[in-house]
Design an enzyme around this catalytic site. Structure first.
Site, PDB file in Angstrom:
ATOM      1  N   GLU A 226     -20.548   2.798 -22.304  1.00 56.93           N
ATOM      2  CA  GLU A 226     -21.564   2.073 -21.819  1.00 56.93           C
ATOM      3  C   GLU A 226     -21.727   1.749 -20.736  1.00 56.93           C
ATOM      4  O   GLU A 226     -21.085   3.359 -19.634  1.00 56.93           O
ATOM      5  CB  GLU A 226     -20.816   0.722 -22.217  1.00 56.93           C
ATOM      6  CG  GLU A 226     -19.644   0.078 -20.953  1.00 56.93           C
ATOM      7  CD  GLU A 226     -19.495  -1.535 -21.117  1.00 56.93           C
ATOM      8  OE1 GLU A 226     -20.047  -1.828 -22.510  1.00 56.93           O
ATOM      9  OE2 GLU A 226     -18.469  -1.915 -20.245  1.00 56.93           O
TER      10      GLU A 226
ATOM     11  N   HIS B  18     -15.929   2.184 -19.858  1.00 56.19           N
ATOM     12  CA  HIS B  18     -17.566   2.426 -19.284  1.00 56.19           C
ATOM     13  C   HIS B  18     -17.636   3.551 -17.950  1.00 56.19           C
ATOM     14  O   HIS B  18     -16.868   3.233 -17.053  1.00 56.19           O
ATOM     15  CB  HIS B  18     -17.338   0.800 -18.512  1.00 56.19           C
ATOM     16  CG  HIS B  18     -18.875   1.340 -17.950  1.00 56.19           C
ATOM     17  ND1 HIS B  18     -19.633  -0.245 -18.170  1.00 56.19           N
ATOM     18  CD2 HIS B  18     -19.814   1.411 -16.839  1.00 56.19           C
ATOM     19  CE1 HIS B  18     -20.384  -0.217 -16.084  1.00 56.19           C
ATOM     20  NE2 HIS B  18     -20.452   0.584 -16.694  1.00 56.19           N
TER      21      HIS B  18
ATOM     22  N   HIS C 165     -17.900  -9.951 -20.456  1.00 60.64           N
ATOM     23  CA  HIS C 165     -17.940 -10.394 -19.785  1.00 60.64           C
ATOM     24  C   HIS C 165     -17.151 -11.321 -19.377  1.00 60.64           C
ATOM     25  O   HIS C 165     -17.805 -12.679 -19.450  1.00 60.64           O
ATOM     26  CB  HIS C 165     -19.253 -10.354 -18.844  1.00 60.64           C
ATOM     27  CG  HIS C 165     -18.155  -9.791 -17.236  1.00 60.64           C
ATOM     28  ND1 HIS C 165     -18.361  -8.775 -16.751  1.00 60.64           N
ATOM     29  CD2 HIS C 165     -18.786 -10.923 -16.753  1.00 60.64           C
ATOM     30  CE1 HIS C 165     -18.355  -8.279 -15.595  1.00 60.64           C
ATOM     31  NE2 HIS C 165     -18.185  -9.363 -15.240  1.00 60.64           N
TER      32      HIS C 165
END
Length: 241
Positions: free
Chosen positions: A74, A47, A194
């Site tokens: 991401e 990310h 998450h």
């Protein structure tokens, strides 16, 4: 009965954070990604953020040359991010509505409000042969919106589930099971990520048989400090069996 095997994608951002804290190249991000795959990870997630406080854009380009499992990039689809993704052409790109100063992702897309923007971005990425997933909360209207803007998959933001799990796991999972059934019914693949960890992962997966992939970084790297990276990846894989 399970509909599919759930793949584990290891997010290596935290290893880059550790490297950047000292300078130099320890830990070696390229070696770490290769080792994660060797230890059983079925994907590598990164990310990159605009300030490059952990994974850097150059890391992403370098990782393109060595990742042999699914590569998932991401991030917030700002122009520089989209340029990077189209250059690398990963198997999957996950769009996340992060603010530039966000410490970590903390909510999903409002696919109604951002319909035109997401439709354009997703169209660009799919034209490059990239599967597109969008970070989303378990809200039916936003899931319908994800389908309308052309997403292939959704990735559930599981922070609220993880927060509530220790006190009431049944209440914590309820909105996700309902949302997953709806997403599967309208033809969307389902990912999740998450705050998933060794305590709450198995229950989440068993409750959502449509779950294709989980992306786990922070908890997995923390566990690796105690158990070692190879053993930790195997522990997470066992939770997904």
């Amino acid at each position: 009965m399970r509909l599919m095997n759930t793949h584990l994608s290891v997010n290596i951002n935290k290893l880059a954070t550790l490297r950047n804290a000292r300078g130099g190249n320890l830990p070696d991000i390229i070696k770490a990604a290769k080792d994660c795959e060797r230890f059983g990870a079925q994907g590598i997630t990164v990310h990159p953020r605009p300030d490059e406080r952990h994974i850097r854009y150059k890391d992403v380009l370098d990782l393109k040359e060595v990742v042999t499992t699914e590569f998932n990039i991401e991030g917030n689809p700002i122009p520089s991010f989209l340029e990077l993704v189209k250059k690398v052409k990963p198997e999957q790109c996950t769009l996340v509505p992060d603010a530039e100063d966000a410490i970590t992702s903390d909510h999903g897309w409002d696919t109604i409000k951002h319909k035109d923007f997401l439709t354009g971005v997703i169209g660009e990425l799919k034209a490059e042969g990239i599967r597109v997933s969008i970070f989303i909360d378990p809200i039916e209207e936003f899931i319908n919106g994800a389908k309308k803007v052309g997403a292939d998959r959704i990735e559930f933001y599981t922070g609220p589930y993880a927060h509530q799990f220790p006190t009431d796991k049944h209440k914590a999972i309820a909105p996700f099971t309902k949302a997953a059934k709806h997403a599967s019914h309208i033809g969307l693949g389902i990912n999740a990520g998450h705050d998933l960890n060794l305590d709450n992962l198995s229950y989440f997966q068993k409750s959502i048989p449509e779950l294709a992939e989980v992306s786990i970084g922070h908890a997995l790297i923390c566990d690796a400090l105690y158990y070692g990276l190879e053993n930790t990846i195997q522990m997470y894989l066992r939770e997904l069996k």
